[in-house]
Design a protein around this motif. Structure first.
Motif, PDB file in Angstrom:
ATOM      1  N   THR A 283       0.831  -1.190   0.000  1.00 57.63           N
ATOM      2  CA  THR A 283       0.000   0.000   0.000  1.00 57.63           C
ATOM      3  C   THR A 283       0.869   1.244   0.000  1.00 57.63           C
ATOM      4  O   THR A 283       1.823   1.333   0.783  1.00 57.63           O
ATOM      5  CB  THR A 283      -0.931   0.023   1.215  1.00 57.63           C
ATOM      6  OG1 THR A 283      -1.713  -1.167   1.224  1.00 57.63           O
ATOM      7  CG2 THR A 283      -1.867   1.224   1.162  1.00 57.63           C
ATOM      8  N   CYS A 287      -5.319   4.443   2.540  1.00 59.68           N
ATOM      9  CA  CYS A 287      -6.494   3.942   1.816  1.00 59.68           C
ATOM     10  C   CYS A 287      -7.741   3.947   2.671  1.00 59.68           C
ATOM     11  O   CYS A 287      -8.745   3.316   2.326  1.00 59.68           O
ATOM     12  CB  CYS A 287      -6.225   2.537   1.291  1.00 59.68           C
ATOM     13  SG  CYS A 287      -4.971   2.482  -0.013  1.00 59.68           S
ATOM     14  N   SER A 295     -14.539   3.534  -2.500  1.00 60.83           N
ATOM     15  CA  SER A 295     -14.130   2.424  -1.637  1.00 60.83           C
ATOM     16  C   SER A 295     -14.923   1.163  -1.944  1.00 60.83           C
ATOM     17  O   SER A 295     -14.369   0.052  -1.990  1.00 60.83           O
ATOM     18  CB  SER A 295     -14.317   2.835  -0.174  1.00 60.83           C
ATOM     19  OG  SER A 295     -13.853   1.819   0.688  1.00 60.83           O
ATOM     20  N   LEU A 322      -1.940  -1.242  -3.882  1.00 64.61           N
ATOM     21  CA  LEU A 322      -2.854  -0.104  -3.794  1.00 64.61           C
ATOM     22  C   LEU A 322      -2.035   1.172  -3.705  1.00 64.61           C
ATOM     23  O   LEU A 322      -1.147   1.281  -2.849  1.00 64.61           O
ATOM     24  CB  LEU A 322      -3.765  -0.222  -2.571  1.00 64.61           C
ATOM     25  CG  LEU A 322      -4.630  -1.478  -2.464  1.00 64.61           C
ATOM     26  CD1 LEU A 322      -5.373  -1.493  -1.141  1.00 64.61           C
ATOM     27  CD2 LEU A 322      -5.611  -1.559  -3.621  1.00 64.61           C
ATOM     28  N   ARG A 324      -2.616   5.344  -3.550  1.00 65.22           N
ATOM     29  CA  ARG A 324      -3.538   6.474  -3.479  1.00 65.22           C
ATOM     30  C   ARG A 324      -2.765   7.778  -3.594  1.00 65.22           C
ATOM     31  O   ARG A 324      -1.740   7.979  -2.924  1.00 65.22           O
ATOM     32  CB  ARG A 324      -4.314   6.467  -2.156  1.00 65.22           C
ATOM     33  CG  ARG A 324      -5.218   7.696  -2.013  1.00 65.22           C
ATOM     34  CD  ARG A 324      -5.903   7.746  -0.683  1.00 65.22           C
ATOM     35  NE  ARG A 324      -6.714   8.965  -0.556  1.00 65.22           N
ATOM     36  CZ  ARG A 324      -7.480   9.256   0.483  1.00 65.22           C
ATOM     37  NH1 ARG A 324      -7.539   8.423   1.514  1.00 65.22           N
ATOM     38  NH2 ARG A 324      -8.168  10.377   0.515  1.00 65.22           N
ATOM     39  N   LEU A 329      -7.175   6.648  -6.985  1.00 66.58           N
ATOM     40  CA  LEU A 329      -6.745   5.398  -6.373  1.00 66.58           C
ATOM     41  C   LEU A 329      -6.454   4.415  -7.499  1.00 66.58           C
ATOM     42  O   LEU A 329      -7.292   4.197  -8.373  1.00 66.58           O
ATOM     43  CB  LEU A 329      -7.845   4.837  -5.456  1.00 66.58           C
ATOM     44  CG  LEU A 329      -7.573   3.463  -4.849  1.00 66.58           C
ATOM     45  CD1 LEU A 329      -6.419   3.518  -3.856  1.00 66.58           C
ATOM     46  CD2 LEU A 329      -8.836   2.911  -4.178  1.00 66.58           C
TER      47      LEU A 329
END
Length: 405
Positions: A283, A287, A295, A322, A324, A329
């Motif tokens: 990540t 998130c 989401s 992931l 962001r 995203l």
């Protein structure tokens, strides 16, 4: 009829007061003409008049329902057309009614005139030619004129009705919007069913296949697999409640179960790991606190990516990344494949892939497109890669949303 009666009461006495007024046909025609403008005004100000006229046209003229508009006349263009139709309807009805009231008695009198001396005495103004065979012939011709006029007016009204009572461009646009909304609702429900329930069923199928293969040699593993199937199906029931909640939400009610979001991502990954999929996550950025729509759609995309890995490649390692930023995203999922489309290894516990698939990738494309983003999926150098970009501000740039292989 009410407009004609009002005009007779209030207009004719002003034009020519007197007891002999009702015997003059010209004054009745003037009264009828004076009744049409108020009728048009009432039709212009009454949106509910159009459904009544449409029902009458369908019943009396046999016009197909698809050629006529539905519902009240909301726009002024529809009201003007309805008012014009109403005046046309009244004009045609007035002509037929007048002829029906006046012509049959005259035709009967003309037919009996040669045979009745008393009738000839009470009609002194009629030509002597009607006292012979011309009288009955004229009576029959008068009846034929009434029948022909009625048929002609009915045909005219039947042809004019679809033009004036048919859907306006605004009505067609509203109908197209309703159909688009219904289609979007059906597509949304199909996506939720495919992604939510499909993921659980894929994991349960894989676990059941593994348990069946080792039932005699490793009973403990089989019991663990059955316990995992129980947990997975329990979660599937909860997911089904979520999908049914979407229907309640569209009907104006509150959904029974809130839709899952990235806050429940770890539980989703644990269920996939229980099915034999080794998932590693990385990540970048925070998130949490994402817009609810972003989401939720991101969760479904990850869920579908894991389902594809289970369904087509089996228990292979999956990498989830992931990322962001302030604007979007980005999701990236990778898993090894043995060919352009992964299939089960010989002798493995992976069930044979289904035929006629591809709906999951289309669902991912639709989810990304709804948010103004885009998605891409395909195999390259032995790795299947799924990437989705979801803007945090919704449809800010109107992305394509197509899954590119």
């Amino acid at each position: 009829m009410p407009f004609f009666l009002l005009a007779t009461v209030f207009v004719l006495p002003v034009l020519a007061p007197g007891p002999e007024l009702l015997r003059q046909p010209a004054y009745h025609l003037v009264s009828f003409a004076c009744a049409l403008p108020p009728a048009a005004l009432v039709a212009l100000l009454s949106p509910l008049l159009r459904p009544l006229e449409v029902a009458a046209v369908r019943s009396l003229c046999g016009v197909p329902a698809e050629r006529l508009a539905e519902g009240p006349a909301v726009s002024w263009a529809a009201r003007r057309r309805t008012a014009l139709w109403f005046v046309t309807h009244l004009l045609a009805g007035g002509i037929v009614s007048g002829m029906t009231l006046a012509a049959p008695p005259a035709a009967m009198a003309l037919t009996l005139l040669p045979f009745s001396a008393s009738l000839r005495r009470v009609t002194p103004g009629w030509p002597d030619a009607f006292h012979g065979v011309l009288g009955p012939l004229t009576g029959l011709a008068l009846l034929a004129l009434v029948a022909g006029t009625s048929w002609a007016m009915g045909t005219l009204v039947g042809r004019v009705a679809p033009v004036l009572l048919g859907p306006t461009p605004a009505d067609r646009l509203a109908a197209a919007e309703r159909r688009a909304a219904d289609l979007a609702s059906r597509n949304r429900l199909a996506r939720e069913l495919h992604d939510a329930v499909g993921h659980a069923l894929s994991a349960a199928t894989l676990q059941a296949s593994a348990a069946r293969r080792v039932l005699d040699t490793d009973p403990e593993f089989a019991r663990q697999a059955l316990a995992a199937i129980e947990d997975t199906t329990r979660d599937a029931v909860a997911e089904l409640d979520t999908v049914l909640g979407l229907l309640r939400e569209e009907d104006g009610g509150d959904p029974a179960v809130p839709a899952p979001t990235l806050d429940g991502l770890e539980a989703l990954l644990e269920r996939s790991r229980a099915a034999g999929v080794r998932v590693e996550t990385t990540t970048q950025g925070r998130c949490t606190g994402l817009p609810s729509m972003v989401s939720r759609e991101a969760y479904r995309i990850v869920q579908e990516g894991l389902s594809n890995a289970l369904r087509h490649a089996g228990p292979v390692p999956v990498t989830l990344h992931l990322h962001r930023t302030e604007r979007e995203l980005t999701l990236r999922m990778e898993n090894p494949v043995s060919g352009p489309v992964a299939g089960p290894a010989p002798g493995s516990s992976v069930p044979a892939p289904r035929t006629g698939g591809g709906r999951g990738l289309l669902g991912i494309a639709e989810r990304a497109r709804l948010l103004g983003g885009e998605a891409a999926a395909g195999a390259r150098d032995g790795v299947w890669r799924l990437t989705a970009r979801l803007p945090l501000a919704g449809r800010e740039r109107g992305g394509r949303g197509d899954v590119q292989a």
